[in-house]
Structure formats: structure tokens, C-alpha cells
Scaffold this active site. Sequence first.
Site, mmCIF file in Angstrom:
data_model
loop_
_atom_site.group_PDB
_atom_site.id
_atom_site.type_symbol
_atom_site.label_atom_id
_atom_site.label_comp_id
_atom_site.label_asym_id
_atom_site.label_seq_id
_atom_site.Cartn_x
_atom_site.Cartn_y
_atom_site.Cartn_z
ATOM 1 C CG ASN A 1 34.193 42.039 25.976
ATOM 2 O OD1 ASN A 1 33.526 41.172 26.535
ATOM 3 N ND2 ASN A 1 35.440 41.853 25.606
ATOM 4 C CE1 TYR B 1 40.330 34.140 26.510
ATOM 5 C CE2 TYR B 1 38.475 35.556 27.091
ATOM 6 C CZ TYR B 1 39.559 35.273 26.282
ATOM 7 O OH TYR B 1 39.867 36.120 25.252
ATOM 8 N NE ARG C 1 30.280 42.394 21.168
ATOM 9 C CZ ARG C 1 31.135 41.857 22.033
ATOM 10 N NH1 ARG C 1 32.379 42.320 22.120
ATOM 11 N NH2 ARG C 1 30.786 40.857 22.810
#
Length: 335
Positions: free
Chosen positions: A219, A312, A217
Site C-alpha cells: 500500500n 483521501y 500486498r
Amino acid sequence: MTASVVSDLSCLPWPFPQGDRVFRYAVNVEPAPRRTETAAGAWGEHIVDLGKSHDDYLEMMRLRRAILEADPGRVQMLPHMTPACWDLMLYYMRDMAASFPDIMHFDVEIDGYRWRNDLLGIDQRFVLGDLSTLPEHPLVFIGCQLPDDVLLVTERDGHLWFDAALVTSSADWSVKFDIGMSLHEIHRPVPGLTSTGVTDRAEQFMRRLTTERPYRRVNWTFSAVGSRRRDTSLETMPEWMDDMPRLVADRDWGRIQLRIELEHLIRLPMTGTVVFNIRTYMAPLEEIAQVPVWAEQLADIVEELPGEIAAYKGIDSYRMPAMAWLRERARAHAA
């Protein structure tokens, strides 16, 4: 400690599917390895990416050794994890020898194994499980031959736990603090990840992993520094904490770094331990602007982000002017 500047643009694992203009956290996994063409090059042909050149690889490994010498605590391991670390070492030796047979060699011998890494000048015979046959712990020995940070996850009491790691490229977190935590505890601060069930789905996926098929994956975030420094750990925060405020104050948007983390999920064959590795790539907005299709997509996604996600990621205070600059710069390149 900073590495020499080598552009990652042509091997950047672009994190957004074509056509997407909205980002939310999800369990975005796919089988690996698989070569993936991009608007700037390609990535993903091998599980381990040694870098764009042999010199690039050697510099990354030199930097890892330097960080570990300065802070040995970047290696963390619960007492029961040594068998999994041997398993990890054998897995990567076999994988790298298959991927790079001209420079990596793994042989089974009558009384053990032989590993050769021509780039680092390593020629090591060892016996599985016998620590005296290696110059250092197997996690450190193989971890200092991988550009990836390596985390080992085990299952107990129905949950996954972070029980061993070698980490020298963390983004605003500390391996010393997180060791021994569950997957849920580690990801609790990420907006929406637990409340929307993403953490539960990720844990279920990892528990169902088999030894036959690795997954990957991608990110992304923006780095806290305006350079290709990959190590922005909490341990080194005094060294970099003023960097981004300075760039924002100077409106130096082109130096802001897009930080992309390519993660692989692997079930080890002997112990069943799950490997979660992270290979970090960096590209400043000045380079992203040279690929207009990427620049426009990134600007759309960043501008649309909900405030809690932008906060964030640490970009809420500057994302609008930075993305406006990126659009203008990309259009100038396209003209």
C-alpha cells in the site's frame, strides 16, 4: 520521538507494477515471502524485515519501546484473544529463527520452549499458555521484537473483526478507536473501496487463507510529515499536524515522504486467527528522484489520480507542483 535517518531506498517495496500509469484500489495480493528485485535494490526475501543493519533494527525496537512506555494504549486486545497471541508469538519465533539462524534461535525443550534473540540480548524459557513464564504478555513480548505493526483479525457472524493489535506506526488512524470494528467499518472512509466491492473481495480472500501460504500486498500514500517519522497516529497529531502545511508553503517538495506499507496476511496454525502485519518504509521525493524510472511512474500516477483518492491521501492540494518538481529533478539525475 524520531529514529535516526536510515535510507530505505534500496529495500523499498515499490508499489506499482512495471508499466502501470494508473492507480485504483484493488485486492493486490501475491504469495510471500519472495525476493523481488527493483530498480534500486530488492525486498521481500523474508516475512520479517529486520532492517538494513543490526543498528537499524535496534533503533526501531528502541523507538517501539519508547512509544509503548509513553502510551501503553497502543496495545489493544479483546479478552478472548490471549490464545491467538500465544499462537502469534510461536509463529514469529519459528519464522525468524528459520530466516535469521545466526541471531535468532527457537528450541523445543522437554518442559517448554526456549527463545533467544541475540541482537536484543533476550534468552527466555517459557511454557505455552503460562503467562507467568514470560516477562510480559506474549503480544507485547514478540511485538517488541518485530519492526512490523501487528493486527489480529478473527471471524464471527460471517465477517472479520479487528480484535487485537500492537501498533506504533499508524498513518492517521488510532488503534484505540478501531479496535473491535469490522473490516467493513474500518475501510468505509476509503473512496470506492466499499462501493466497488473491494472490501468484500478482500474479506473473502482473507477468510479463505490457509495456514500453508502467507500472502503480501503493498500500500502507499504520502506521509503527513517531512521526515522518516513512522508514527503519525491520531494520538500524536498535535506534534506533526503543522509539518506538511509548512513544507507546502515553503515549496520544499524534496522532503515530502512517500510512505509505503508492506502488509502480510497469515493464517495462524493453532487458532486459525488471521495476522495482518504492516511494515512501514519511507523515502523522500529527493531520493525517489535518484531513480528516474520510479520518479516518472510516480508522477504519472499521482497526477492522474481521481480527486477523491488524492483528497483521501491528503495530497490533492500540492500534488501537481510536487510532481512537476519530481520530474524535473529526476531528469536532472538522468542527464
